[in-house]
Design an enzyme around this catalytic site. Structure first.
Site, PDB file in Angstrom:
ATOM      1  N   ARG A 169       0.849  -1.196   0.000  1.00 56.33           N
ATOM      2  CA  ARG A 169       0.000   0.000   0.000  1.00 56.33           C
ATOM      3  C   ARG A 169       0.885   1.246   0.000  1.00 56.33           C
ATOM      4  O   ARG A 169       1.888   1.305   0.722  1.00 56.33           O
ATOM      5  CB  ARG A 169      -0.899   0.019   1.241  1.00 56.33           C
ATOM      6  CG  ARG A 169      -1.914  -1.074   1.220  1.00 56.33           C
ATOM      7  CD  ARG A 169      -3.043  -0.877   2.224  1.00 56.33           C
ATOM      8  NE  ARG A 169      -3.793  -2.130   2.312  1.00 56.33           N
ATOM      9  CZ  ARG A 169      -4.678  -2.560   1.409  1.00 56.33           C
ATOM     10  NH1 ARG A 169      -4.963  -1.800   0.358  1.00 56.33           N
ATOM     11  NH2 ARG A 169      -5.286  -3.707   1.538  1.00 56.33           N
ATOM     12  N   ASP A 170       0.486   2.241  -0.839  1.00 58.51           N
ATOM     13  CA  ASP A 170       1.224   3.507  -0.872  1.00 58.51           C
ATOM     14  C   ASP A 170       1.106   4.186   0.490  1.00 58.51           C
ATOM     15  O   ASP A 170       0.037   4.210   1.102  1.00 58.51           O
ATOM     16  CB  ASP A 170       0.667   4.411  -1.981  1.00 58.51           C
ATOM     17  CG  ASP A 170       1.623   5.532  -2.336  1.00 58.51           C
ATOM     18  OD1 ASP A 170       2.191   5.520  -3.431  1.00 58.51           O
ATOM     19  OD2 ASP A 170       1.818   6.445  -1.482  1.00 58.51           O
ATOM     20  N   ILE A 171       2.217   4.738   0.954  1.00 54.90           N
ATOM     21  CA  ILE A 171       2.263   5.368   2.272  1.00 54.90           C
ATOM     22  C   ILE A 171       1.468   6.674   2.301  1.00 54.90           C
ATOM     23  O   ILE A 171       1.047   7.146   3.349  1.00 54.90           O
ATOM     24  CB  ILE A 171       3.744   5.611   2.670  1.00 54.90           C
ATOM     25  CG1 ILE A 171       3.907   5.721   4.173  1.00 54.90           C
ATOM     26  CG2 ILE A 171       4.320   6.827   1.958  1.00 54.90           C
ATOM     27  CD1 ILE A 171       5.365   5.692   4.614  1.00 54.90           C
ATOM     28  N   ASN A 206       5.187   6.300 -13.689  1.00 53.74           N
ATOM     29  CA  ASN A 206       5.893   7.558 -13.885  1.00 53.74           C
ATOM     30  C   ASN A 206       7.321   7.271 -14.344  1.00 53.74           C
ATOM     31  O   ASN A 206       7.938   6.301 -13.910  1.00 53.74           O
ATOM     32  CB  ASN A 206       5.926   8.360 -12.586  1.00 53.74           C
ATOM     33  CG  ASN A 206       4.561   8.909 -12.203  1.00 53.74           C
ATOM     34  OD1 ASN A 206       3.801   9.351 -13.065  1.00 53.74           O
ATOM     35  ND2 ASN A 206       4.235   8.869 -10.929  1.00 53.74           N
ATOM     36  N   GLU A 250       9.232  10.090  -8.036  1.00 53.83           N
ATOM     37  CA  GLU A 250      10.004  10.404  -6.837  1.00 53.83           C
ATOM     38  C   GLU A 250      11.050   9.347  -6.543  1.00 53.83           C
ATOM     39  O   GLU A 250      12.119   9.654  -6.013  1.00 53.83           O
ATOM     40  CB  GLU A 250       9.067  10.482  -5.610  1.00 53.83           C
ATOM     41  CG  GLU A 250       8.051  11.592  -5.668  1.00 53.83           C
ATOM     42  CD  GLU A 250       7.015  11.459  -4.545  1.00 53.83           C
ATOM     43  OE1 GLU A 250       7.232  10.671  -3.613  1.00 53.83           O
ATOM     44  OE2 GLU A 250       5.994  12.148  -4.624  1.00 53.83           O
ATOM     45  N   HIS A 299       8.090   1.244 -10.998  1.00 54.07           N
ATOM     46  CA  HIS A 299       6.958   0.693 -10.267  1.00 54.07           C
ATOM     47  C   HIS A 299       5.672   1.127 -10.923  1.00 54.07           C
ATOM     48  O   HIS A 299       5.642   2.098 -11.680  1.00 54.07           O
ATOM     49  CB  HIS A 299       6.980   1.152  -8.801  1.00 54.07           C
ATOM     50  CG  HIS A 299       7.015   2.639  -8.643  1.00 54.07           C
ATOM     51  ND1 HIS A 299       8.166   3.381  -8.819  1.00 54.07           N
ATOM     52  CD2 HIS A 299       6.043   3.537  -8.349  1.00 54.07           C
ATOM     53  CE1 HIS A 299       7.903   4.661  -8.622  1.00 54.07           C
ATOM     54  NE2 HIS A 299       6.618   4.785  -8.349  1.00 54.07           N
ATOM     55  N   MET A 300       4.614   0.412 -10.623  1.00 56.68           N
ATOM     56  CA  MET A 300       3.300   0.719 -11.177  1.00 56.68           C
ATOM     57  C   MET A 300       2.352   1.049 -10.027  1.00 56.68           C
ATOM     58  O   MET A 300       2.288   0.303  -9.052  1.00 56.68           O
ATOM     59  CB  MET A 300       2.786  -0.483 -11.976  1.00 56.68           C
ATOM     60  CG  MET A 300       1.411  -0.307 -12.570  1.00 56.68           C
ATOM     61  SD  MET A 300       0.879  -1.831 -13.399  1.00 56.68           S
ATOM     62  CE  MET A 300       1.773  -1.705 -14.943  1.00 56.68           C
ATOM     63  N   HIS A 301       1.647   2.187 -10.147  1.00 54.20           N
ATOM     64  CA  HIS A 301       0.604   2.537  -9.185  1.00 54.20           C
ATOM     65  C   HIS A 301      -0.704   1.888  -9.628  1.00 54.20           C
ATOM     66  O   HIS A 301      -1.020   1.891 -10.816  1.00 54.20           O
ATOM     67  CB  HIS A 301       0.362   4.050  -9.150  1.00 54.20           C
ATOM     68  CG  HIS A 301       1.520   4.875  -8.693  1.00 54.20           C
ATOM     69  ND1 HIS A 301       1.555   5.473  -7.461  1.00 54.20           N
ATOM     70  CD2 HIS A 301       2.679   5.218  -9.309  1.00 54.20           C
ATOM     71  CE1 HIS A 301       2.686   6.154  -7.332  1.00 54.20           C
ATOM     72  NE2 HIS A 301       3.384   6.011  -8.450  1.00 54.20           N
TER      73      HIS A 301
END
Ligand code: AMP
Length: 115
Positions: free
Chosen positions: A31-33, A89, A97, A102-104
């Site tokens: 999970r994204d922070i 991105n 960043e 990576h893939m969201h």
């Protein structure tokens, strides 16, 4: 950035705490922070690449696998039917960043148009 210093490599190695929702030998999903949607996952290839340009022609199967796992975790998170967005991105203008490809995966609400 060297893999030893990379935040996502540290997550993959378990040196930084994260909430893992899936893992296999090629990808770890956390999970994204700082989530931008009710469901915001990050699909992290175990092998360190900086941007998509690094893998062209080299590890296409690894990137294809991200889509397979995205469909699986979308199902598990309950957003497969309502829909979700996959984002990769690449480089400064994208706002990338962390220099580990990576893939969201974002879903769980109506997402705005891409800007
Ligand atoms: P990007 O801008 O595509 O490089 O996205 C990097 C993402 O990683 C951002 O959405 C951050 O919120 C997320 N992030 C940074 N550090 C961590 C961490 N330790 N655990 C989980 N997500 C993180």
């Amino acid at each position: 950035m060297a893999a030893e210093e990379c935040v996502f490599c540290k997550i993959v190695r378990g040196e930084i705490a994260s909430e893992r929702v899936y893992q296999d030998e090629r990808v770890v999903v956390v999970r994204d922070i700082n989530p931008k949607a009710p469901v915001h996952l990050l699909l992290l290839p175990v092998v360190h690449f900086t941007t998509p340009a690094d893998i062209i022609g080299l590890l296409e199967p690894a990137v294809g696998h991200l889509f397979t796992v995205a469909a699986e975790v979308a199902q598990r998170e309950g957003v497969a039917e309502s829909g979700y967005r996959l984002v990769v991105n690449a480089g400064p203008d994208s706002g990338q960043e962390i220099g580990h490809l990576h893939m969201h995966l974002m879903g769980g609400r109506r997402l705005g148009t891409m800007g």
